[in-house]
Scaffold this motif. Structure first.
Motif, PDB file in Angstrom:
ATOM      1  N   ASP A   8       0.820  -1.218   0.000  1.00 56.11           N
ATOM      2  CA  ASP A   8       0.000   0.000   0.000  1.00 56.11           C
ATOM      3  C   ASP A   8       0.851   1.264   0.000  1.00 56.11           C
ATOM      4  N   CYS A   9       1.813   1.376   0.917  1.00 53.31           N
ATOM      5  CA  CYS A   9       2.592   2.621   1.020  1.00 53.31           C
ATOM      6  C   CYS A   9       4.016   2.479   0.495  1.00 53.31           C
ATOM      7  N   ARG A  10       4.429   1.257   0.143  1.00 53.37           N
ATOM      8  CA  ARG A  10       5.747   0.970  -0.429  1.00 53.37           C
ATOM      9  C   ARG A  10       6.907   1.145   0.547  1.00 53.37           C
ATOM     10  N   ALA A  11       6.633   1.144   1.841  1.00 53.04           N
ATOM     11  CA  ALA A  11       7.697   1.204   2.849  1.00 53.04           C
ATOM     12  C   ALA A  11       8.143  -0.218   3.188  1.00 53.04           C
ATOM     13  N   ALA A  12       9.400  -0.363   3.577  1.00 51.49           N
ATOM     14  CA  ALA A  12       9.915  -1.671   3.969  1.00 51.49           C
ATOM     15  C   ALA A  12       9.154  -2.176   5.195  1.00 51.49           C
ATOM     16  N   LEU A  13       8.872  -3.461   5.199  1.00 51.81           N
ATOM     17  CA  LEU A  13       8.176  -4.069   6.336  1.00 51.81           C
ATOM     18  C   LEU A  13       9.163  -4.304   7.475  1.00 51.81           C
ATOM     19  N   GLU A  14       8.635  -4.396   8.684  1.00 50.34           N
ATOM     20  CA  GLU A  14       9.467  -4.717   9.840  1.00 50.34           C
ATOM     21  C   GLU A  14      10.053  -6.108   9.656  1.00 50.34           C
ATOM     22  N   ALA A  15      11.016  -6.457  10.449  1.00 49.11           N
ATOM     23  CA  ALA A  15      11.757  -7.715  10.300  1.00 49.11           C
ATOM     24  C   ALA A  15      10.851  -8.943  10.220  1.00 49.11           C
ATOM     25  N   SER A  16       9.758  -8.956  10.961  1.00 45.79           N
ATOM     26  CA  SER A  16       8.854 -10.107  10.934  1.00 45.79           C
ATOM     27  C   SER A  16       8.087 -10.170   9.627  1.00 45.79           C
ATOM     28  N   GLY A  17       8.020  -9.050   8.923  1.00 51.53           N
ATOM     29  CA  GLY A  17       7.275  -8.981   7.674  1.00 51.53           C
ATOM     30  C   GLY A  17       5.783  -8.829   7.860  1.00 51.53           C
ATOM     31  N   GLU A  18       5.336  -8.793   9.105  1.00 46.12           N
ATOM     32  CA  GLU A  18       3.900  -8.786   9.356  1.00 46.12           C
ATOM     33  C   GLU A  18       3.326  -7.403   9.629  1.00 46.12           C
ATOM     34  N   ARG A  19       4.188  -6.399   9.710  1.00 43.19           N
ATOM     35  CA  ARG A  19       3.696  -5.054  10.004  1.00 43.19           C
ATOM     36  C   ARG A  19       4.526  -4.033   9.251  1.00 43.19           C
ATOM     37  N   CYS A  20       3.822  -3.032   8.731  1.00 40.68           N
ATOM     38  CA  CYS A  20       4.504  -1.929   8.062  1.00 40.68           C
ATOM     39  C   CYS A  20       4.781  -0.857   9.101  1.00 40.68           C
ATOM     40  N   GLY A  21       6.042  -0.491   9.242  1.00 41.89           N
ATOM     41  CA  GLY A  21       6.424   0.525  10.215  1.00 41.89           C
ATOM     42  C   GLY A  21       5.963   1.916   9.824  1.00 41.89           C
ATOM     43  N   ALA A  22       5.704   2.147   8.545  1.00 42.17           N
ATOM     44  CA  ALA A  22       5.315   3.482   8.078  1.00 42.17           C
ATOM     45  C   ALA A  22       3.811   3.719   8.200  1.00 42.17           C
ATOM     46  N   CYS A  23       3.003   2.838   7.621  1.00 44.50           N
ATOM     47  CA  CYS A  23       1.549   3.085   7.617  1.00 44.50           C
ATOM     48  C   CYS A  23       0.813   2.276   8.685  1.00 44.50           C
ATOM     49  N   GLY A  24       1.506   1.328   9.316  1.00 43.25           N
ATOM     50  CA  GLY A  24       0.897   0.544  10.390  1.00 43.25           C
ATOM     51  C   GLY A  24       0.075  -0.647   9.932  1.00 43.25           C
ATOM     52  N   ARG A  25      -0.042  -0.862   8.632  1.00 42.23           N
ATOM     53  CA  ARG A  25      -0.844  -1.983   8.162  1.00 42.23           C
ATOM     54  C   ARG A  25      -0.254  -3.289   8.661  1.00 42.23           C
ATOM     55  N   GLU A  26      -1.142  -4.152   9.140  1.00 44.54           N
ATOM     56  CA  GLU A  26      -0.711  -5.467   9.604  1.00 44.54           C
ATOM     57  C   GLU A  26      -1.081  -6.509   8.562  1.00 44.54           C
ATOM     58  N   TYR A  27      -0.138  -7.376   8.282  1.00 42.75           N
ATOM     59  CA  TYR A  27      -0.351  -8.476   7.352  1.00 42.75           C
ATOM     60  C   TYR A  27      -0.445  -9.765   8.158  1.00 42.75           C
ATOM     61  N   LYS A  28      -1.178 -10.702   7.646  1.00 45.24           N
ATOM     62  CA  LYS A  28      -1.395 -11.983   8.342  1.00 45.24           C
ATOM     63  C   LYS A  28      -0.657 -13.105   7.621  1.00 45.24           C
ATOM     64  N   ARG A  29      -0.511 -14.186   8.332  1.00 48.12           N
ATOM     65  CA  ARG A  29       0.021 -15.420   7.745  1.00 48.12           C
ATOM     66  C   ARG A  29      -1.123 -16.411   7.607  1.00 48.12           C
ATOM     67  N   ASP A  30      -1.103 -17.135   6.524  1.00 50.17           N
ATOM     68  CA  ASP A  30      -2.088 -18.188   6.271  1.00 50.17           C
ATOM     69  C   ASP A  30      -1.293 -19.460   6.020  1.00 50.17           C
ATOM     70  N   HIS A  31      -1.396 -20.419   6.946  1.00 52.19           N
ATOM     71  CA  HIS A  31      -0.627 -21.653   6.868  1.00 52.19           C
ATOM     72  C   HIS A  31       0.880 -21.355   6.781  1.00 52.19           C
ATOM     73  N   GLY A  32       1.330 -20.346   7.509  1.00 57.19           N
ATOM     74  CA  GLY A  32       2.740 -19.998   7.549  1.00 57.19           C
ATOM     75  C   GLY A  32       3.203 -19.092   6.418  1.00 57.19           C
ATOM     76  N   ILE A  33       2.339 -18.805   5.456  1.00 61.22           N
ATOM     77  CA  ILE A  33       2.697 -17.969   4.309  1.00 61.22           C
ATOM     78  C   ILE A  33       2.213 -16.547   4.559  1.00 61.22           C
ATOM     79  N   LEU A  34       3.109 -15.585   4.410  1.00 59.55           N
ATOM     80  CA  LEU A  34       2.753 -14.185   4.581  1.00 59.55           C
ATOM     81  C   LEU A  34       1.859 -13.740   3.428  1.00 59.55           C
ATOM     82  N   VAL A  35       0.697 -13.186   3.754  1.00 62.97           N
ATOM     83  CA  VAL A  35      -0.268 -12.743   2.747  1.00 62.97           C
ATOM     84  C   VAL A  35      -0.114 -11.229   2.586  1.00 62.97           C
ATOM     85  N   LEU A  36       0.412 -10.836   1.437  1.00 64.73           N
ATOM     86  CA  LEU A  36       0.682  -9.426   1.152  1.00 64.73           C
ATOM     87  C   LEU A  36      -0.211  -8.932   0.019  1.00 64.73           C
TER      88      LEU A  36
END
Length: 187
Positions: A8-36
């Protein structure tokens, strides 16, 4: 490893890959796969994801991967991409079962994307490897930064994208100068 970015905002994700440090969007994992996926996922992409999440048929049989005409074109694709220096960053769109990616494992940093998290889960179980990342992503919204990959490829995927022109603009955005795009269609 390829740094993952918020679609959405094109900022690098935090180390876990599950949260954007810039816009705060949280991403989920589905069966261990990050859904972006983008916030507004195209309906065609959602239908494809649902279909492939529940379809684990033998890709070699379904897509006739062992037919001589298909072997020829896949091998040609592999040769073209393997001209890139070892260690280059590759992204595959619509990775499916990992048939093509298997040729590059261990030689290149791979980001395998598919709209279906369950498909990627099966692929990860088959391919594994520490230089391979897996992310459920839509083919016109890639979770990587500008000029971040040496090669982008897809096989039998382009016709599934609802807005091919937007997808091509996205590919131009993510490729490093002199990068390679390989779009293979079904014969």
């Amino acid at each position: 490893m390829i740094t993952l970015y918020c679609v959405d905002c094109r900022a690098a994700l935090e180390a876990s890959g599950e949260r954007c440090g810039a816009c705060g969007r949280e991403y989920k994992r589905d069966h261990g796969i990050l859904v972006l996926w983008p916030k507004e996922m195209p309906s065609l992409a959602l239908e494809e994801a649902h279909h492939h999440d529940h379809d684990d048929g033998d890709a070699a049989d379904v897509h006739q991967l062992n037919a001589s005409r298909n072997r020829y074109y896949h091998e040609r694709l592999w040769c073209e991409l393997q001209a890139q220096p070892v260690g280059s960053a590759f992204i595959e769109i619509g990775a499916g079962t990992g048939h093509d990616a298997a040729q590059f494992v261990g030689k290149y940093d791979l980001l395998l994307t598919d709209v279906s998290p369950h498909t990627l889960e099966r692929t990860a179980a088959k391919l594994g490897h520490e230089r391979v990342q897996y992310a459920a992503a839509e083919g016109a919204h890639l979770p990587v930064g500008n000029a971040s990959v040496n090669a982008l490829y897809m096989v039998a995927t382009f016709h599934h994208l609802p807005d091919p022109a937007a997808a091509v603009r996205e590919y131009a955005r993510v490729l490093k100068p002199g990068g390679v795009v390989a779009i293979a269609i079904e014969p």
